[in-house]
Design a protein around this motif. Structure first.
Motif, PDB file in Angstrom:
ATOM      1  N   GLU A 130       0.686  -1.033  -0.214  1.00  0.00           N
ATOM      2  CA  GLU A 130       0.284  -0.620   0.142  1.00  0.00           C
ATOM      3  C   GLU A 130       1.396   1.396   0.591  1.00  0.00           C
ATOM      4  N   PRO A 131       0.973   2.439  -1.104  1.00  0.00           N
ATOM      5  CA  PRO A 131       1.365   3.558  -0.797  1.00  0.00           C
ATOM      6  C   PRO A 131       1.421   4.273   0.588  1.00  0.00           C
ATOM      7  N   GLY A 132       2.038   4.297   0.929  1.00  0.00           N
ATOM      8  CA  GLY A 132       1.696   5.611   2.064  1.00  0.00           C
ATOM      9  C   GLY A 132       2.427   4.307   3.347  1.00  0.00           C
ATOM     10  N   GLY A 133       2.454   3.278   3.152  1.00  0.00           N
ATOM     11  CA  GLY A 133       2.512   2.553   4.214  1.00  0.00           C
ATOM     12  C   GLY A 133       3.454   2.189   5.241  1.00  0.00           C
ATOM     13  N   SER A 134       5.028   3.518   5.137  1.00  0.00           N
ATOM     14  CA  SER A 134       6.008   3.908   5.266  1.00  0.00           C
ATOM     15  C   SER A 134       5.652   4.333   6.528  1.00  0.00           C
ATOM     16  N   ARG A 135       4.223   5.387   6.955  1.00  0.00           N
ATOM     17  CA  ARG A 135       4.079   6.628   7.096  1.00  0.00           C
ATOM     18  C   ARG A 135       3.449   5.494   8.535  1.00  0.00           C
ATOM     19  N   ARG A 136       4.191   6.339   9.638  1.00  0.00           N
ATOM     20  CA  ARG A 136       3.756   5.981  10.973  1.00  0.00           C
ATOM     21  C   ARG A 136       2.327   6.014  10.685  1.00  0.00           C
ATOM     22  N   GLY A 137       1.905   5.498  11.432  1.00  0.00           N
ATOM     23  CA  GLY A 137       0.406   5.018  12.535  1.00  0.00           C
ATOM     24  C   GLY A 137      -0.579   4.858  10.742  1.00  0.00           C
ATOM     25  N   PHE A 138      -0.258   4.805   9.954  1.00  0.00           N
ATOM     26  CA  PHE A 138      -0.702   4.415   8.552  1.00  0.00           C
ATOM     27  C   PHE A 138      -1.528   3.209   8.719  1.00  0.00           C
ATOM     28  N   PHE A 139      -1.332   1.672   9.516  1.00  0.00           N
ATOM     29  CA  PHE A 139      -2.068   0.513   9.162  1.00  0.00           C
ATOM     30  C   PHE A 139      -2.709   1.311  10.110  1.00  0.00           C
ATOM     31  N   GLN A 140      -2.712   1.376  11.605  1.00  0.00           N
ATOM     32  CA  GLN A 140      -4.158   1.772  12.837  1.00  0.00           C
ATOM     33  C   GLN A 140      -5.494   2.155  12.462  1.00  0.00           C
ATOM     34  N   GLN A 141      -5.163   2.936  11.060  1.00  0.00           N
ATOM     35  CA  GLN A 141      -6.950   3.103  10.160  1.00  0.00           C
ATOM     36  C   GLN A 141      -7.619   2.271  10.344  1.00  0.00           C
ATOM     37  N   GLY A 142      -9.020   1.303  10.431  1.00  0.00           N
ATOM     38  CA  GLY A 142      -9.821   0.464  10.708  1.00  0.00           C
ATOM     39  C   GLY A 142      -9.734   0.586   8.690  1.00  0.00           C
ATOM     40  N   VAL A 143     -10.205   1.210   8.437  1.00  0.00           N
ATOM     41  CA  VAL A 143     -10.575   1.207   7.013  1.00  0.00           C
ATOM     42  C   VAL A 143     -10.074   2.372   5.995  1.00  0.00           C
ATOM     43  N   ARG A 144      -9.534   2.456   4.786  1.00  0.00           N
ATOM     44  CA  ARG A 144      -9.195   3.281   4.155  1.00  0.00           C
ATOM     45  C   ARG A 144      -9.241   2.779   3.009  1.00  0.00           C
ATOM     46  N   PHE A 145      -8.533   4.067   1.885  1.00  0.00           N
ATOM     47  CA  PHE A 145      -9.344   4.032   0.323  1.00  0.00           C
ATOM     48  C   PHE A 145      -7.602   3.549   0.424  1.00  0.00           C
ATOM     49  N   ILE A 146      -7.443   2.653  -0.790  1.00  0.00           N
ATOM     50  CA  ILE A 146      -6.227   2.123  -1.684  1.00  0.00           C
ATOM     51  C   ILE A 146      -6.640   2.285  -3.159  1.00  0.00           C
ATOM     52  N   PRO A 147      -5.208   3.169  -4.107  1.00  0.00           N
ATOM     53  CA  PRO A 147      -4.879   3.121  -4.917  1.00  0.00           C
ATOM     54  C   PRO A 147      -6.256   2.155  -5.498  1.00  0.00           C
ATOM     55  N   GLU A 148      -6.811   2.161  -7.275  1.00  0.00           N
ATOM     56  CA  GLU A 148      -6.811   0.897  -7.584  1.00  0.00           C
ATOM     57  C   GLU A 148      -5.705   0.021  -8.322  1.00  0.00           C
ATOM     58  N   ASN A 149      -4.263   0.690  -8.578  1.00  0.00           N
ATOM     59  CA  ASN A 149      -3.106  -0.257  -8.731  1.00  0.00           C
ATOM     60  C   ASN A 149      -2.905  -1.155  -7.596  1.00  0.00           C
ATOM     61  N   ALA A 150      -2.911  -0.917  -6.677  1.00  0.00           N
ATOM     62  CA  ALA A 150      -2.635  -0.902  -5.277  1.00  0.00           C
ATOM     63  C   ALA A 150      -3.579  -2.476  -4.945  1.00  0.00           C
ATOM     64  N   PHE A 151      -4.086  -1.886  -5.200  1.00  0.00           N
ATOM     65  CA  PHE A 151      -5.859  -2.885  -5.173  1.00  0.00           C
ATOM     66  C   PHE A 151      -5.460  -4.229  -5.586  1.00  0.00           C
TER      67      PHE A 151
END
Length: 173
Positions: free
Chosen positions: A102-123
């Motif tokens: 997932e783009p942005g995954g290296s940002r601290r706290g990124f994966f704490q969000q229970g629901v998040r958008f993901i770009p179509e290409n990453a999906f």
């Protein structure tokens, strides 16, 4: 836009949800503008393990958001899961080179969000790597299908939403 839904053994906050994997997903009302019928998603599982300890962070499967109703728990909603499909094996949240899927995954706290958008290409990449089949109706001849990782035939997010809309009209009409 595709989503990532957290399907955790335990949450950092200790809050429990009445999820039924690949059947129904319970979530706080604060996500009501993100979760809409017809949206494709991938399930993500965090490292928190029920009873304590850690486990690998992985993607577990895919599906499409169905009908949404109030939960029996105040301030929560429940969406039905359509076409839920578990990946053949859990997919690590980083690739073989250590890059987040997932783009942005290296940002601290990124994966704490229970629901998040993901770009179509990453999906699409996550779904293909998970062996769950593409959901965008793209041309597969030169893509992952050649390696046998994916199966054609799933609708685009827009097509899934239009099908949902048409289905509701047919039932109501």
């Amino acid at each position: 836009m595709p989503l990532v839904l957290a399907m955790n053994d335990a949450t950092e906050s200790g809050i429990e949800y009445a999820d039924e994997p690949y059947v129904a997903y319970e979530y706080p009302k604060r996500y009501r503008k993100l979760i809409r019928p017809g949206e494709p998603f991938v399930y993500y599982r965090s490292r928190a393990r029920a009873g304590g300890g850690r486990q690998p962070q992985v993607y577990l499967g895919t599906g499409i958001i169905g009908d949404i109703e109030p939960s029996t728990t105040p301030d929560r909603l429940v969406c039905q899961i359509l076409d839920g499909e578990e990946f053949i094996v859990p997919l690590p949240f980083k690739d073989e080179d250590g890059n987040y899927l997932e783009p942005g995954g290296s940002r601290r706290g990124f994966f704490q969000q229970g629901v998040r958008f993901i770009p179509e290409n990453a999906f699409q990449r996550i779904v293909a790597l998970g062996g769950g089949g593409p959901m965008d109706g793209s041309d597969y001849a030169s893509g992952p299908e050649a390696s046998g990782l994916v199966r054609p035939g799933f609708a685009t997010a827009a097509d899934a939403q239009e099908t949902e809309r048409q289905s509701r009209l047919a039932v109501a009409g």
